[in-house]
Design a protein around this motif. Structure first.
Motif, PDB file in Angstrom:
ATOM      1  N   ALA A 109      86.097 -41.917  27.283  1.00 30.93           N
ATOM      2  CA  ALA A 109      85.652 -41.265  26.048  1.00 30.93           C
ATOM      3  C   ALA A 109      84.184 -40.875  26.096  1.00 30.93           C
ATOM      4  CB  ALA A 109      85.915 -42.184  24.851  1.00 30.93           C
ATOM      5  N   HIS A 110      83.366 -41.626  26.827  1.00 31.63           N
ATOM      6  CA  HIS A 110      81.915 -41.416  26.788  1.00 31.63           C
ATOM      7  C   HIS A 110      81.326 -41.008  28.131  1.00 31.63           C
ATOM      8  CE1 HIS A 110      82.043 -44.438  23.223  1.00 31.63           C
ATOM      9  NE2 HIS A 110      82.240 -43.191  22.811  1.00 31.63           N
ATOM     10  N   ASP A 148      79.689 -40.300  11.755  1.00 30.66           N
ATOM     11  CA  ASP A 148      80.422 -39.107  11.339  1.00 30.66           C
ATOM     12  C   ASP A 148      81.810 -39.445  10.812  1.00 30.66           C
ATOM     13  OD1 ASP A 148      78.252 -37.664  12.126  1.00 30.66           O
ATOM     14  OD2 ASP A 148      79.104 -37.040  14.060  1.00 30.66           O
ATOM     15  N   SER A 149      82.407 -40.519  11.319  1.00 31.82           N
ATOM     16  CA  SER A 149      83.745 -40.885  10.861  1.00 31.82           C
ATOM     17  C   SER A 149      83.751 -41.390   9.428  1.00 31.82           C
ATOM     18  CB  SER A 149      84.332 -41.966  11.783  1.00 31.82           C
ATOM     19  OG  SER A 149      83.537 -43.148  11.744  1.00 31.82           O
ATOM     20  N   GLU A 207      76.866 -41.831  16.883  1.00 27.18           N
ATOM     21  CA  GLU A 207      77.110 -40.590  16.150  1.00 27.18           C
ATOM     22  C   GLU A 207      78.546 -40.537  15.635  1.00 27.18           C
ATOM     23  OE1 GLU A 207      76.138 -37.516  18.859  1.00 27.18           O
ATOM     24  OE2 GLU A 207      73.965 -37.863  18.776  1.00 27.18           O
ATOM     25  N   THR A 208      79.486 -40.949  16.466  1.00 22.47           N
ATOM     26  CA  THR A 208      80.886 -40.963  16.033  1.00 22.47           C
ATOM     27  C   THR A 208      81.111 -41.961  14.920  1.00 22.47           C
ATOM     28  OG1 THR A 208      81.531 -40.394  18.306  1.00 22.47           O
ATOM     29  CG2 THR A 208      83.268 -41.190  16.832  1.00 22.47           C
ATOM     30  N   LYS A 262      76.343 -41.557  21.700  1.00 18.75           N
ATOM     31  CA  LYS A 262      77.544 -40.850  21.272  1.00 18.75           C
ATOM     32  C   LYS A 262      78.413 -41.728  20.386  1.00 18.75           C
ATOM     33  CE  LYS A 262      81.306 -38.035  23.141  1.00 18.75           C
ATOM     34  NZ  LYS A 262      81.974 -37.572  24.391  1.00 18.75           N
ATOM     35  N   TYR A 263      78.480 -43.019  20.698  1.00 13.46           N
ATOM     36  CA  TYR A 263      79.256 -43.956  19.876  1.00 13.46           C
ATOM     37  C   TYR A 263      78.655 -44.070  18.486  1.00 13.46           C
ATOM     38  CZ  TYR A 263      80.072 -48.626  17.957  1.00 13.46           C
ATOM     39  OH  TYR A 263      80.311 -49.673  17.113  1.00 13.46           O
TER      40      TYR A 263
END
Length: 272
Positions: free
Chosen positions: A50-51, A152-153, A148-149, A145-146
């Motif tokens: 995923a990353h 955003d979720s 930010e996700t 990235k984690y």
């Protein structure tokens, strides 16, 4: 669920990702990494896939000049593009071969299609690798990235545009008729939406109707937001519920304090 510590459902931390990156550079398997972090190997596999960072080396390398076809070493085709009538140059050495040849087959690396899914720990140097599309796992990028996700979720509207449009077709005409959000939510349970959510969507401008269309909304002043959340978490040291359970009831006594109204200065103490 982890096979090593049952019930371990905590998120990976930045230190865990640093360890994953270092172990991938050493060639350690997912199983050994998961055993050290007390996680399931599938968790490590999903984290890496995923990353991972995608790198495209479009300029080619010393051994591979802009041609990423798997048949380039044995191909003898010429003038496939038919742009030059008397072209005697092999298409394998042409930069446009991959775009014009119908038999083009991209060269792939098995290391990227199966574990570890990244180029970390590969014995081949990057300037000697002929694979165009490479992947790399970087702990700092993965953690960013984690984060930010994760934020955003929890932001935005938890529904699709089609669902929002269907609710808007029901809510907006009723508001224009003079009904309140409470009446709409009560009389239309099929909307599956609370009164507070309707007010929030009206404030955000997601419906065709606006706050000014509500009869009583314009009469009220905006509420003041009081920030009472404690930022310094050190005040809870030795003051949690687990600390309370560890106390000896024969030595310690529980006391509750009940405050009266704000206008009164009296305080009532009740002992249990």
């Amino acid at each position: 669920m982890s096979k090593y510590i049952p019930g371990n459902q905590k998120h990976l931390k930045f230190e865990n990702r640093i360890y994953i990156e270092n172990e991938l550079n050493k060639g350690t398997s997912f199983k050994d990494i998961a055993k050290f972090l007390c996680k399931d190997p599938t968790t490590i596999s999903k984290e890496v896939k995923a990353h991972r960072i995608s790198d495209w080396y479009h300029k080619g390398t010393f051994y591979n000049t802009k041609n990423f076809c798997i048949h380039r070493y044995h191909c003898k085709k010429t003038n496939v593009c038919k742009k030059i009538i008397l072209c005697g140059i092999k298409c394998a050495s042409c930069p446009t071969c991959n775009q014009t040849c119908p038999d083009f087959e991209k060269e792939r690396c098995k290391r990227l299609d199966q574990a570890p899914y990244v180029c970390n720990g590969c014995d081949k140097k990057i300037n000697h690798c002929t694979i165009a599309h490479k992947y790399k796992y970087d702990a700092r990028f993965a953690d960013r990235k984690y984060r930010e996700t994760l934020s955003d979720s929890r932001a935005g509207v938890n529904m699709t545009k089609h669902e929002l449009h269907q609710k808007d077709m029901i809510i907006t005409p009723l508001i224009e008729q003079g009904q309140s959000p409470y009446q709409i939510a009560t009389n239309h349970p099929e909307l599956d939406i609370s009164v507070r959510t309707i007010y929030n969507y009206l404030d955000q401008g997601l419906f065709t109707a606006r706050n000014i269309d509500l009869k009583r909304k314009t009469k009220f002043k905006p509420r003041k937001c009081h920030k009472t959340q404690i930022s310094d978490r050190s005040v809870f040291i030795s003051r949690t519920y687990s600390d309370f359970q560890a106390l000896n009831p024969s030595v310690y006594v529980e006391m509750d304090t009940v405050h009266s109204s704000r206008e009164s200065k009296k305080t009532l103490l009740t002992f249990f």
